[in-house]
Design a protein around this motif. Structure first.
Motif, PDB file in Angstrom:
ATOM      1  N   ALA A 198      20.727  -5.665  72.453  1.00 43.78           N
ATOM      2  CA  ALA A 198      21.536  -6.056  73.617  1.00 43.78           C
ATOM      3  C   ALA A 198      20.765  -7.007  74.524  1.00 43.78           C
ATOM      4  CB  ALA A 198      21.961  -4.808  74.392  1.00 43.78           C
ATOM      5  N   TYR A 199      19.463  -6.750  74.688  1.00 43.88           N
ATOM      6  CA  TYR A 199      18.657  -7.618  75.545  1.00 43.88           C
ATOM      7  C   TYR A 199      18.396  -8.944  74.848  1.00 43.88           C
ATOM      8  CZ  TYR A 199      14.870  -9.290  78.521  1.00 43.88           C
ATOM      9  OH  TYR A 199      14.096 -10.046  79.356  1.00 43.88           O
ATOM     10  N   VAL A 201      20.416 -10.469  72.972  1.00 38.75           N
ATOM     11  CA  VAL A 201      21.636 -11.250  73.168  1.00 38.75           C
ATOM     12  C   VAL A 201      21.610 -11.922  74.531  1.00 38.75           C
ATOM     13  CG1 VAL A 201      24.139 -11.104  73.474  1.00 38.75           C
ATOM     14  CG2 VAL A 201      23.040  -9.883  71.585  1.00 38.75           C
ATOM     15  N   LYS A 202      21.201 -11.178  75.555  1.00 39.81           N
ATOM     16  CA  LYS A 202      21.104 -11.740  76.902  1.00 39.81           C
ATOM     17  C   LYS A 202      20.112 -12.906  76.939  1.00 39.81           C
ATOM     18  CE  LYS A 202      23.927  -9.257  79.419  1.00 39.81           C
ATOM     19  NZ  LYS A 202      25.093  -9.912  80.111  1.00 39.81           N
ATOM     20  N   LEU A 203      18.963 -12.738  76.288  1.00 44.33           N
ATOM     21  CA  LEU A 203      17.967 -13.809  76.271  1.00 44.33           C
ATOM     22  C   LEU A 203      18.524 -15.064  75.627  1.00 44.33           C
ATOM     23  CD1 LEU A 203      14.690 -11.850  75.355  1.00 44.33           C
ATOM     24  CD2 LEU A 203      15.391 -12.703  77.597  1.00 44.33           C
ATOM     25  N   ARG A 204      19.339 -14.878  74.589  1.00 44.81           N
ATOM     26  CA  ARG A 204      19.947 -16.041  73.953  1.00 44.81           C
ATOM     27  C   ARG A 204      20.940 -16.713  74.906  1.00 44.81           C
ATOM     28  NH1 ARG A 204      20.460 -12.118  69.706  1.00 44.81           N
ATOM     29  NH2 ARG A 204      18.786 -12.378  68.171  1.00 44.81           N
ATOM     30  N   GLU A 205      21.707 -15.897  75.614  1.00 45.15           N
ATOM     31  CA  GLU A 205      22.682 -16.444  76.562  1.00 45.15           C
ATOM     32  C   GLU A 205      21.984 -17.215  77.685  1.00 45.15           C
ATOM     33  OE1 GLU A 205      26.032 -12.867  76.133  1.00 45.15           O
ATOM     34  OE2 GLU A 205      24.939 -13.179  78.018  1.00 45.15           O
ATOM     35  N   TRP A 206      20.839 -16.732  78.119  1.00 47.87           N
ATOM     36  CA  TRP A 206      20.108 -17.376  79.218  1.00 47.87           C
ATOM     37  C   TRP A 206      19.303 -18.594  78.740  1.00 47.87           C
ATOM     38  CZ3 TRP A 206      17.906 -11.973  80.791  1.00 47.87           C
ATOM     39  CH2 TRP A 206      18.927 -11.221  81.394  1.00 47.87           C
ATOM     40  N   ILE A 221      11.475 -15.304  83.753  1.00 45.93           N
ATOM     41  CA  ILE A 221      12.771 -14.645  83.622  1.00 45.93           C
ATOM     42  C   ILE A 221      12.914 -13.690  84.793  1.00 45.93           C
ATOM     43  CG2 ILE A 221      14.224 -13.190  82.156  1.00 45.93           C
ATOM     44  CD1 ILE A 221      11.845 -14.340  80.029  1.00 45.93           C
ATOM     45  N   HIS A 224      16.351  -8.093  86.578  1.00 47.71           N
ATOM     46  CA  HIS A 224      17.767  -7.710  86.532  1.00 47.71           C
ATOM     47  C   HIS A 224      17.839  -6.196  86.707  1.00 47.71           C
ATOM     48  CE1 HIS A 224      19.556 -11.577  85.247  1.00 47.71           C
ATOM     49  NE2 HIS A 224      18.358 -11.774  84.710  1.00 47.71           N
ATOM     50  N   GLU A 226      20.176  -4.287  87.485  1.00 46.28           N
ATOM     51  CA  GLU A 226      21.355  -3.656  86.877  1.00 46.28           C
ATOM     52  C   GLU A 226      21.155  -3.341  85.405  1.00 46.28           C
ATOM     53  OE1 GLU A 226      21.024  -6.758  87.666  1.00 46.28           O
ATOM     54  OE2 GLU A 226      21.850  -8.047  86.100  1.00 46.28           O
ATOM     55  N   LEU A 227      20.193  -4.053  84.786  1.00 42.87           N
ATOM     56  CA  LEU A 227      19.892  -3.802  83.377  1.00 42.87           C
ATOM     57  C   LEU A 227      18.593  -3.006  83.200  1.00 42.87           C
ATOM     58  CD1 LEU A 227      20.665  -7.378  81.934  1.00 42.87           C
ATOM     59  CD2 LEU A 227      22.153  -5.359  81.900  1.00 42.87           C
TER      60      LEU A 227
END
Length: 544
Positions: A198-199, A201-206, A221, A224, A226-227
């Protein structure tokens, strides 16, 4: 013995692999004009009185000639296409001449240790050829190095560190004594030895992975909450254009240090060496680099093998930095290891000079700086050394001393720079030097006095027996006459200044000086006697 009596073998290995099998305790490489990847396909024993029948690709052992007498065999080996020649040197000055002949002939030149036997090198070389290529170091050793490196990065950045490969698998991480310092992501990554999907995926999005894939720069980075993720820094570990992995630094309750970015840049270059070795691409090369570097620093190996091995320009300026521990207590401190100190030096110097090489020759650490800009100056190198000693004091509590050797015109003169670093470090151990890093112009007087004392220490016949007797008298009677006399001389005969240093009344000091003169018969009014007394009393008291 005719070389045809030992037929060539069909299995070939590289010169590098053969040298790894033989070991530097048996042979030293003096020249490798075709590089260390040249293939060795057989071994030939040659007596120079017999006609040469060397086959292409053979390693020729010239068993009947030393030094200059091996010139004809060396030229004949080059003419016949031999891969290399092994000779015994006739003296320390022979290596350069033979290397020049080898370069002209286009063959590698190895020198056999004078005490080694020809049958020993013949048996080992043939065994290396007959067997599979020598075993390569296992990955476990590289992992140990990476854990040590991760801990060093953590110290330099004040963060917690993990090192991952290109598939985001955790290879090593720093120790942490406070579980509150570790966020949920780091805990899950270490326990699972891979970043949570899941993380990732976030790194790819960012765009983090895209940045790491295309840039050598450190990326920040944001946290976050919330995460459950705290702030991080990341830098790619690269070999050429290829990304081998990533170093991640997580911020804890303490902010990351000011120079974290610079530390990470250096750490990434050091980590690249470990990961390349882990992939078995340059496992022999890393070990062999250390051997060639040690030989160059000591002056037992010429510059050409190291330059060929690493692709250095041997004609560009170079210099050596040296580091030593300031106190015995620091060396003995259980929380410090040689690996941590060497890693700290490696990380900092790699950030400043990409081609820097670091090696440890107990108890000192040496940095070779090849391919320096021609405009480089001592002030710049002193500044690099100062950064390292400052970091050692700040992060390790270690009083590291540094020395800057002279900038030489090329790799061939590196031993001269190394000797200068040693002269400076030797002097700094026994002198009250106001700086942690020095070049020769900074403490030239201290260096020369140190060397005079070394000569005096080695030549007892040059000492005044009256001063030796004074030291012995103090030892028997728990006296302080010798110490008082030296302090008085160091103070230019200023009684009050010397008394203040010794915490005694000036009259007490005057009495001790008179007593020393009475016991020894010295006449301190005579300049020569004062000079000799000042020098000799700086030596360690002789044992009685």
């Amino acid at each position: 013995m005719d070389s045809a009596a030992v037929p060539p073998l069909t299995v070939g290995i590289s010169l590098r692999e053969l040298l790894m099998a033989l070991g530097d305790s048996l042979v030293e490489v003096q020249a490798a004009p075709a590089g260390l990847g040249v293939e060795i396909r057989g071994v030939a024993l040659l007596d120079p009185e017999d006609p040469s029948t060397t086959q292409p690709g053979e390693l020729v052992l010239v068993i009947g000639a030393r030094g200059r007498a091996a010139y004809p065999a060396l030229r004949a080996a080059g003419r016949d296409g031999a891969a290399g020649v092994v000779v015994k040197l006739d003296g320390p000055g022979q290596a350069a001449d033979l290397s020049e002949i080898a370069a002209e002939a286009g063959v590698a030149l190895l020198s056999l240790r004078s005490e080694a036997r020809w049958e020993q090198v013949n048996a080992l070389a043939r065994a290396a050829l007959e067997d599979a290529p020598p075993g390569r170091p296992g990955e476990g050793a590289a992992e140990g190095d990476l854990f040590s490196l991760a801990q060093t990065i953590a110290i330099l950045t004040s963060g917690t560190v993990s090192i991952e490969d290109a598939a985001n698998r955790v290879l090593a991480y720093s120790r942490s004594t406070d579980s509150d310092e570790i966020d949920d992501l780091r805990r899950r990554s270490i326990l699972g030895w891979q970043g949570p999907e899941a993380y990732l995926v976030k790194l790819r999005e960012w765009g983090v992975f895209q940045h790491l894939h295309s840039s050598d720069e450190v990326i920040s980075i944001d946290s976050h909450p919330e995460l459950g993720i705290r702030r991080r820094l990341a830098v790619a570990i690269r070999s050429g254009d290829r990304q081998l992995g990533t170093i991640w630094v997580q911020e804890g309750s303490t902010p990351l240090s000011e120079r974290s970015d610079q530390a990470l840049l250096g750490a990434a270059r050091v980590a690249a060496l470990h990961l390349v070795r882990r992939r078995r691409e340059l496992s022999e090369g890393l070990t062999f680099t250390r051997t060639l570097l040690a030989g160059l620093l000591e002056g037992t190996t010429g510059p050409q093998p190291l330059a060929t091995h690493l692709g250095f320009d041997a004609t560009r300026p170079a210099a050596v930095l040296g580091f030593s521990y300031g106190t015995a207590e620091a060396v003995a401190a259980p929380e410090l290891t040689h690996a941590e100190v060497t890693n700290l030096v490696s990380v900092h110097i790699a950030a400043r000079h990409r081609s820097a090489l670091v090696t440890q020759v107990d108890p000192r650490i040496y940095v070779l700086l090849p391919q320096l800009p021609r405009s480089i100056d001592i002030d710049t190198l002193r500044g690099w050394g100062q950064e390292i000693t400052d970091a050692a004091r700040r992060h390790l509590g270690l009083p590291l001393r540094g020395s800057v050797g002279c900038v030489v015109s090329g790799l061939g003169d590196v031993p001269e720079s190394r000797r200068e670093t040693d002269r400076i470090l030797d002097a700094m151990l026994g002198a009250d030097v106001p700086t942690a890093v020095a070049a020769l112009p900074d403490i030239q007087a201290e260096v020369l006095v140190s060397e005079v004392l070394t000569l005096l220490s080695a030549r007892p016949e040059m000492r005044d027996p009256r001063l030796t007797a004074l030291v012995a008298h103090d030892s028997r009677h728990q006296g302080r006459l010798a110490e008082t006399l030296l302090t008085y001389l160091n103070s230019f005969g200023d009684v009050r200044a010397a008394a203040a240093q010794l915490y005694v009344h000036p009259n007490t000091l005057r009495y001790r000086i008179r007593r020393a003169e009475e016991l020894t018969g010295l006449e301190l009014s005579r300049p020569d006697q004062r000079l000799l007394a000042m020098l000799q009393l700086r030596l360690q008291p002789p044992t009685t």
